[in-house]
Enzyme design. Structure first.
Site, PDB file in Angstrom:
ATOM      1  N   LEU A  64      16.402   3.949  16.824  1.00 44.86           N
ATOM      2  CA  LEU A  64      16.295   5.409  16.727  1.00 44.86           C
ATOM      3  C   LEU A  64      15.197   5.959  17.639  1.00 44.86           C
ATOM      4  O   LEU A  64      15.079   7.169  17.809  1.00 44.86           O
ATOM      5  CB  LEU A  64      16.050   5.838  15.281  1.00 44.86           C
ATOM      6  CG  LEU A  64      17.213   5.620  14.299  1.00 44.86           C
ATOM      7  CD1 LEU A  64      16.842   6.127  12.910  1.00 44.86           C
ATOM      8  CD2 LEU A  64      18.500   6.281  14.783  1.00 44.86           C
ATOM      9  N   ASP A 153      12.851  -7.658  17.225  1.00 44.19           N
ATOM     10  CA  ASP A 153      14.006  -7.384  18.082  1.00 44.19           C
ATOM     11  C   ASP A 153      13.605  -6.755  19.414  1.00 44.19           C
ATOM     12  O   ASP A 153      12.754  -5.883  19.471  1.00 44.19           O
ATOM     13  CB  ASP A 153      14.997  -6.465  17.372  1.00 44.19           C
ATOM     14  CG  ASP A 153      16.283  -6.329  18.172  1.00 44.19           C
ATOM     15  OD1 ASP A 153      16.949  -7.353  18.378  1.00 44.19           O
ATOM     16  OD2 ASP A 153      16.586  -5.219  18.618  1.00 44.19           O
ATOM     17  N   HIS A 233      22.920  -9.909  17.235  1.00 48.02           N
ATOM     18  CA  HIS A 233      23.744  -9.750  18.454  1.00 48.02           C
ATOM     19  C   HIS A 233      24.155 -11.048  19.170  1.00 48.02           C
ATOM     20  O   HIS A 233      23.798 -11.275  20.313  1.00 48.02           O
ATOM     21  CB  HIS A 233      23.060  -8.798  19.439  1.00 48.02           C
ATOM     22  CG  HIS A 233      21.602  -9.024  19.692  1.00 48.02           C
ATOM     23  ND1 HIS A 233      21.066 -10.242  20.068  1.00 48.02           N
ATOM     24  CD2 HIS A 233      20.558  -8.157  19.625  1.00 48.02           C
ATOM     25  CE1 HIS A 233      19.767 -10.111  20.222  1.00 48.02           C
ATOM     26  NE2 HIS A 233      19.429  -8.866  19.952  1.00 48.02           N
ATOM     27  N   ASP A 306      23.789  -2.395  17.755  1.00 47.66           N
ATOM     28  CA  ASP A 306      22.626  -2.519  18.647  1.00 47.66           C
ATOM     29  C   ASP A 306      22.511  -1.250  19.504  1.00 47.66           C
ATOM     30  O   ASP A 306      22.243  -1.312  20.711  1.00 47.66           O
ATOM     31  CB  ASP A 306      22.717  -3.776  19.516  1.00 47.66           C
ATOM     32  CG  ASP A 306      21.379  -4.123  20.183  1.00 47.66           C
ATOM     33  OD1 ASP A 306      20.374  -3.439  19.902  1.00 47.66           O
ATOM     34  OD2 ASP A 306      21.344  -5.064  20.998  1.00 47.66           O
TER      35      ASP A 306
END
Length: 425
Positions: A64, A153, A233, A306
């Site tokens: 975000l 991440d 992912h 993602d």
């Protein structure tokens, strides 16, 4: 507001339901699910004939960009994009500016989401301080402040001993570790998948081993510590094989893939298309086939986007210097519905991977239409046809490799805690 959803095909894997039913929402909760229900006089009636009614979709992997990088995306635009894509909940990654590695930043995100977000926002905290891979973050205080998982991440935890300790501490606190599995020494200066296309384009490649070696390490550390781990992912056939074998041995490993890894190959990079540059990179046809097989046989638990927004100035540059990442919240549903059309998955299994399993993995009381559950509902029009156009996307950034592509399937309504937050025109 009470809502009566009439005559839709209700698909709820959490209750093994797939039939035409009515659904009554009262005071933000699921009140009743059944045939021939009567609509209360004060209820908004939604005619769902020909539509699919599912537990609200959950994207367990989004960026975000708030705090600090709001020129790419913010809580309002990011959750508008989520709602438009049919998602009622998102988990936001900690690689913000500053990194979400303490309770103050987590509290900022939680409070901002309460004030501004259209959908539920669940923060993910950092594994290490500043995501620098040197010292563990205070996982206990992150969890207390509202984090549903921890992850560095965007970069791996390079130090295996530190990752071991992270898994041990997280297990003790009941926090899920989400691993970004990447062997940086093998990545080197690579900018796309190592293979024929990279050679043709004269670009430095990233070998599949950069992912597989790291996935194997993280899986073995989870096995060694008897701890749960979630691998983010995955994109290679090797990752699918490693995780499949680990599950067969009883390792507590779950994983996700993203729609681009079953929809595109590295051919999409031709023309030096920076909107097809992401990490991990797009792979080859045999990897795409393996990802689909992994989804079909249950090796891959979840589909996550993602969603990685970037400003045009960070993408409209030479391929080597363009930033990694694409937006995905508004295209995930139609791309995933294609798996049903291709008979890779049935509809119930798709909903499981986009709603039920993400909720279970993150420990959320969502992903179900059981009586008394929060009324997070996605109503899908599987036949809606539309074209991905930059100016019509809700996301602040427009970095999608699917611009101009015709899509089939869209969210007709997105309902969060009993409130309609998106209605398709």
């Amino acid at each position: 507001m009470n809502i009566f959803i009439k005559g839709g095909r209700v698909i709820d894997p959490s209750q093994n339901i797939d039939e035409t039913l009515d659904l009554l929402v009262v005071a933000g909760r699921i009140k009743e699910l059944g045939k021939g229900l009567k609509a209360p006089a004060d209820a908004e009636v939604i005619d769902a004939a020909g539509l699919l009614v599912t537990p609200g979709l959950i994207d367990m992997h989004v960026h975000l960009r708030d705090p600090g990088l709001e020129y790419k995306e913010d809580v309002i635009t990011g959750t508008m994009a989520a709602a438009a894509g049919g998602f009622t909940s998102v988990a936001c990654m900690p690689n913000t500016k500053p990194v979400n590695d303490n309770k103050a930043i987590t509290s900022y995100i939680v409070n901002k989401a309460k004030a501004e977000a259209l959908v539920n926002v669940f923060p993910v905290g950092a594994i290490t301080q500043g995501s620098k891979g040197e010292n563990l973050a205070e996982m206990g205080e992150l969890k207390e402040a509202g984090c549903v998982a921890v992850s560095d991440d965007g970069r791996p935890v390079v130090n295996a001993e530190l990752m071991r300790r992270a898994l041990e501490y997280a297990k003790g606190m009941g926090v899920m570790v989400i691993a970004h599995s990447e062997e940086l020494a093998l990545v080197g200066e690579g900018v796309m998948n190592e293979g024929f296309t990279a050679t043709e384009l004269g670009l430095k490649g990233i070998p599949w081993a950069a992912e597989d070696v790291a996935v194997a390490r993280d899986v073995y550390l989870a096995e060694f510590t008897n701890s749960p781990i979630h691998i983010a992912h995955i994109s290679t056939k090797g990752s699918v094989r490693i995780i499949r074998d680990a599950k067969a041995r009883g390792v507590q490993v779950t994983c996700e893939t993203a729609p681009h890894y079953f929809s595109l190959t590295d051919d999409a990079v031709r023309g030096y298309e920076t909107n097809a540059k992401m990490n991990p990179p797009l792979r080859e046809a045999e990897d795409v086939a393996a990802i689909k097989t992994g989804l079909a046989d249950g090796t891959i638990d979840a589909i996550a986007t993602d969603h990685a927004p970037h400003h045009l100035d960070e993408k409209d540059v030479e391929f080597n210097v363009a930033l990694n990442g694409i937006i995905g919240l508004e295209t995930s549903l139609p791309l995933s519905l294609k798996l049903v059309e291709e008979k890779v998955l049935d509809m119930k299994t798709l909903v499981e991977k986009m709603a039920v399993r993400p909720a279970q993995i993150l420990g959320l009381d969502r992903g179900t239409l059981k009586t008394g559950a929060p009324a997070d509902v996605t109503i899908i029009d599987p036949k809606a046809e539309w074209v991905v156009e930059a100016e019509k996307l809700a996301s602040k950034s427009k970095n999608s490799p699917f611009l101009g592509r015709k899509m089939t399937g869209a969210a007709a309504y997105t309902i969060v805690d009993g409130k309609v937050v998106h209605k398709r025109d």
